[in-house]
Design a protein around this motif. Structure first.
Motif, mmCIF file in Angstrom:
data_model
loop_
_atom_site.group_PDB
_atom_site.id
_atom_site.type_symbol
_atom_site.label_atom_id
_atom_site.label_comp_id
_atom_site.label_asym_id
_atom_site.label_seq_id
_atom_site.Cartn_x
_atom_site.Cartn_y
_atom_site.Cartn_z
ATOM 1 N N VAL A 30 34.711 36.612 42.825
ATOM 2 C CA VAL A 30 35.252 36.223 41.521
ATOM 3 C C VAL A 30 34.611 37.048 40.406
ATOM 4 O O VAL A 30 35.284 37.485 39.465
ATOM 5 N N ALA A 31 33.300 37.287 40.496
ATOM 6 C CA ALA A 31 32.613 38.100 39.485
ATOM 7 C C ALA A 31 33.174 39.516 39.461
ATOM 8 O O ALA A 31 33.390 40.102 38.388
ATOM 9 N N LEU A 32 33.407 40.077 40.638
ATOM 10 C CA LEU A 32 34.002 41.411 40.721
ATOM 11 C C LEU A 32 35.393 41.434 40.088
ATOM 12 O O LEU A 32 35.748 42.370 39.359
ATOM 13 N N GLN A 33 36.158 40.390 40.328
ATOM 14 C CA GLN A 33 37.489 40.294 39.732
ATOM 15 C C GLN A 33 37.405 40.168 38.214
ATOM 16 O O GLN A 33 38.185 40.797 37.487
ATOM 17 N N ASP A 34 36.465 39.364 37.711
ATOM 18 C CA ASP A 34 36.313 39.196 36.265
ATOM 19 C C ASP A 34 35.997 40.519 35.580
ATOM 20 O O ASP A 34 36.563 40.851 34.530
ATOM 21 N N VAL A 35 35.086 41.282 36.159
ATOM 22 C CA VAL A 35 34.711 42.573 35.575
ATOM 23 C C VAL A 35 35.927 43.483 35.465
ATOM 24 O O VAL A 35 36.184 44.104 34.429
ATOM 25 N N ASN A 36 36.701 43.576 36.529
ATOM 26 C CA ASN A 36 37.876 44.443 36.515
ATOM 27 C C ASN A 36 38.988 43.884 35.638
ATOM 28 O O ASN A 36 39.732 44.647 35.010
ATOM 29 N N ASP A 37 39.116 42.552 35.585
ATOM 30 C CA ASP A 37 40.107 41.927 34.703
ATOM 31 C C ASP A 37 39.867 42.302 33.242
ATOM 32 O O ASP A 37 40.778 42.754 32.536
ATOM 33 N N TYR A 38 38.633 42.090 32.787
ATOM 34 C CA TYR A 38 38.332 42.320 31.382
ATOM 35 C C TYR A 38 38.313 43.808 31.038
ATOM 36 O O TYR A 38 38.692 44.199 29.930
ATOM 37 N N HIS A 39 37.910 44.639 31.978
ATOM 38 C CA HIS A 39 37.941 46.075 31.715
ATOM 39 C C HIS A 39 39.383 46.568 31.623
ATOM 40 O O HIS A 39 39.727 47.407 30.797
ATOM 41 N N THR A 40 40.241 46.031 32.481
ATOM 42 C CA THR A 40 41.661 46.398 32.425
ATOM 43 C C THR A 40 42.286 45.952 31.114
ATOM 44 O O THR A 40 43.083 46.685 30.506
ATOM 45 N N ALA A 41 41.937 44.746 30.648
ATOM 46 C CA ALA A 41 42.442 44.258 29.364
ATOM 47 C C ALA A 41 41.951 45.134 28.213
ATOM 48 O O ALA A 41 42.700 45.439 27.277
ATOM 49 N N ARG A 42 40.698 45.550 28.289
ATOM 50 C CA ARG A 42 40.156 46.422 27.238
ATOM 51 C C ARG A 42 40.923 47.744 27.171
ATOM 52 O O ARG A 42 41.157 48.286 26.085
ATOM 53 N N LEU A 43 41.323 48.243 28.327
ATOM 54 C CA LEU A 43 42.071 49.503 28.381
ATOM 55 C C LEU A 43 43.533 49.330 27.992
ATOM 56 O O LEU A 43 44.268 50.317 27.868
ATOM 57 N N GLY A 44 43.978 48.084 27.840
ATOM 58 C CA GLY A 44 45.361 47.832 27.447
ATOM 59 C C GLY A 44 46.366 48.007 28.568
ATOM 60 O O GLY A 44 47.570 48.148 28.305
ATOM 61 N N ALA A 45 45.907 47.966 29.811
ATOM 62 C CA ALA A 45 46.812 48.161 30.955
ATOM 63 C C ALA A 45 47.433 46.833 31.374
ATOM 64 O O ALA A 45 47.289 46.375 32.522
ATOM 65 N N PHE A 46 48.151 46.201 30.460
ATOM 66 C CA PHE A 46 48.678 44.861 30.710
ATOM 67 C C PHE A 46 49.838 44.872 31.711
ATOM 68 O O PHE A 46 50.050 43.913 32.443
ATOM 69 N N ARG A 47 50.607 45.948 31.737
ATOM 70 C CA ARG A 47 51.703 46.033 32.709
ATOM 71 C C ARG A 47 51.144 46.069 34.130
ATOM 72 O O ARG A 47 51.689 45.465 35.052
ATOM 73 N N LEU A 48 50.040 46.792 34.301
ATOM 74 C CA LEU A 48 49.384 46.844 35.603
ATOM 75 C C LEU A 48 48.937 45.456 36.044
ATOM 76 O O LEU A 48 49.074 45.087 37.215
ATOM 77 N N VAL A 49 48.412 44.671 35.102
ATOM 78 C CA VAL A 49 47.959 43.307 35.428
ATOM 79 C C VAL A 49 49.107 42.489 35.996
ATOM 80 O O VAL A 49 48.955 41.776 36.996
ATOM 81 N N GLY A 50 50.276 42.599 35.376
ATOM 82 C CA GLY A 50 51.440 41.857 35.863
ATOM 83 C C GLY A 50 51.838 42.257 37.271
ATOM 84 O O GLY A 50 52.145 41.412 38.113
ATOM 85 N N ILE A 51 51.836 43.558 37.546
ATOM 86 C CA ILE A 51 52.205 44.045 38.879
ATOM 87 C C ILE A 51 51.209 43.566 39.929
ATOM 88 O O ILE A 51 51.589 43.111 41.018
ATOM 89 N N VAL A 52 49.935 43.645 39.602
ATOM 90 C CA VAL A 52 48.890 43.230 40.549
ATOM 91 C C VAL A 52 48.985 41.735 40.841
ATOM 92 O O VAL A 52 48.766 41.301 41.976
ATOM 93 N N GLU A 53 49.307 40.933 39.832
ATOM 94 C CA GLU A 53 49.464 39.490 40.040
ATOM 95 C C GLU A 53 50.533 39.209 41.103
ATOM 96 O O GLU A 53 50.366 38.336 41.956
ATOM 97 N N VAL A 54 51.636 39.957 41.051
ATOM 98 C CA VAL A 54 52.724 39.762 42.013
ATOM 99 C C VAL A 54 52.269 40.123 43.423
ATOM 100 O O VAL A 54 52.495 39.364 44.379
ATOM 101 N N VAL A 55 51.640 41.273 43.567
ATOM 102 C CA VAL A 55 51.186 41.719 44.888
ATOM 103 C C VAL A 55 50.177 40.741 45.467
ATOM 104 O O VAL A 55 50.248 40.358 46.645
ATOM 105 N N GLN A 56 49.226 40.306 44.630
ATOM 106 C CA GLN A 56 48.204 39.367 45.115
ATOM 107 C C GLN A 56 48.813 38.041 45.549
ATOM 108 O O GLN A 56 48.462 37.495 46.600
ATOM 109 N N ALA A 57 49.751 37.519 44.757
ATOM 110 C CA ALA A 57 50.377 36.235 45.093
ATOM 111 C C ALA A 57 51.104 36.316 46.433
ATOM 112 O O ALA A 57 50.997 35.405 47.267
ATOM 113 N N PHE A 58 51.824 37.398 46.648
ATOM 114 C CA PHE A 58 52.577 37.533 47.905
ATOM 115 C C PHE A 58 51.628 37.656 49.100
ATOM 116 O O PHE A 58 51.802 36.964 50.115
#
Length: 434
Positions: A134-162
């Motif tokens: 979870v800590a590893l995920q948090d670090v990458n989550d917040y770094h991705t948000a800082r970079l503004g890669a919000f579209r990537l976040v949406g795509i990853v959510e779909v892949v992870q859920a499936f």
């Protein structure tokens, strides 16, 4: 005119980022819902109850594992500072996970009893690994948000859920036991972390060539000390107060009751998960940007809270039909969970509208208030379940009491944070030049 154009551009960018995450998260939640009828027919309510206990422990201890320093990645002044915060967060998480594992190994049954997790048995040994993931995920989550890669976040959510739900189904066909669900839950965050890391590789700045000295490290940790001092215990209290029903229902009533509650919460949380992931991080980034630019925060807080409050009537109204829907979709043995949903919808709707207030708190410096408030909320929630049990009431009465108390307390918190935000904006107004 220039200012108006700037506001329109910022507003459109904010909406675009929210939609980018929301569309992916909505698709991910649709996948979760599509798999749910299969999963509820493979696993019994008792098994769901044990998984609910494990998930509750993760939510309680996950703020502690990295002391909430990953959240500081977004507010860091430079990319170099954000990089060092990422690395320090992971080092802290590794040390804390090792300490948790030793405590569990030495404490054994005593630790299980203290946590109210006797039913997990040896599966409790997976908790430190799950927290590290979870800590590893948090670090990458917040770094991705800082970079503004919000579209990537949406795509990853779909892949992870499936992938995770497919694993639950295939694993359940081989062994429909709690261990299957717990193992998938443990390793799940690693998949998201890996995909986010790969997806943002081209956007990341090169790692600093120099290593921070010990005084520099201490100075960086002190600079962001509000996160371990206030945000970490606040989130622990909040997680405790949200996990109280699962732990107390399992202990005071039965694991099956906790399982019914856990399923209900996961279904009702679908809109909250979608908008929480989409609106939450996007708003957090935007609030931080506005603060750095000395722009007022109250208008955005009011607009976002009002938009989310508008969802409360349909959520509460649709929940009235939950018993019939749960029975049809998940099976007759889950009908009682639908009765729980009628009451829990009040709390879920309030929690959804509270997202902007929670996200703005680190920006306006109200984390100390949130800590004190969550202590009160925890005490109120424990009492709301314990008192009906002491009067020999049914589980439904305890859940109704918990939901109403939670909704009222959250509404009070929203009003207070709005006042704090207005005062914060007023304190930064520049006096007119002579």
């Amino acid at each position: 005119m220039h200012l108006t154009m700037l506001k329109c551009t910022s507003s459109s960018g904010l909406i675009r980022n929210v939609l980018a995450v929301a569309s992916g998260t909505a698709a991910a939640q649709a996948i979760v819902f599509a798999f749910s009828p299969l999963i509820t027919r493979i696993y019994s309510p008792d098994v769901f109850g044990l998984q609910g206990v494990f998930l509750s422990l993760i939510s309680i201890f996950s703020p502690i594992i990295a002391l909430r320093y990953p959240m500081a990645i977004i507010t860091a002044d430079t990319e170099t500072e954000a990089f060092h915060l990422s690395r320090l967060s992971l080092l802290i998480a590794l040390g804390m996970a090792s300490m948790f594992w030793l405590i569990i190994l030495v404490g054994g049954q005593t630790v299980l009893k203290l946590l109210g997790a006797e039913g997990l048995g040896a599966l409790i040994l997976l908790l430190p690994l799950a927290l590290l993931c979870v800590a590893l995920q948090d670090v990458n989550d917040y770094h991705t948000a800082r970079l503004g890669a919000f579209r990537l976040v949406g795509i990853v959510e779909v892949v992870q859920a499936f992938m995770l739900n497919l694993s639950r189904v295939l694993g359940g066909l081989l062994a429909p036991v709690a261990a299957t669900l717990v193992v998938v839950t443990t390793i799940g965050p690693t998949l998201k972390s890996t995909l986010l890391r790969i997806g943002t590789r081209a956007r990341r700045c090169p790692a600093p060539s120099c290593v921070m000295s010990r005084p520099e490290t201490i100075a960086l940790l002190k600079k962001h000390r509000d996160f371990p001092i206030y945000r970490m215990p606040t989130d622990v209290m909040n997680a405790l107060s949200q996990s109280v029903p699962v732990l107390l229902l399992a202990a005071l009533f039965s694991p099956a009751t906790a399982g019914l509650y856990a399923l209900t919460r996961s279904v009702l949380n679908l809109p909250s998960n979608v908008l929480g992931a989409a609106v939450g991080n996007v708003l957090y980034v935007r609030f931080a940007e506005l603060s750095r630019q000395d722009q007022p925060l109250t208008p955005l807080l009011l607009r976002s809270t009002g938009a989310l409050l508008a969802l409360a009537p349909p959520i509460v109204g649709l929940a009235w039909f939950a018993p019939q829907v749960f029975s049809f979709v998940f099976g007759e043995e889950w009908r009682e969970a639908g009765h729980y949903a009628r009451w829990m919808a009040l709390w879920i709707a309030a929690m959804l509208a509270n997202i902007p207030a929670v996200r703005i708190s680190p920006v306006i410096g109200s984390q100390r208030f949130l800590l004190l408030f969550n202590l009160l909320l925890l005490a109120a929630r424990i009492a709301s379940i314990a008192l009906p049990w002491l009067h020999s009431a049914e589980p439904l009465s305890a859940i109704a009491s918990f939901s109403v108390v939670s909704a009222i307390m959250i509404a009070v918190s929203m009003v207070l944070i709005l006042n704090f935000t207005y005062a914060f904006d007023h304190s930064r107004e520049r006096p007119p030049s002579a």
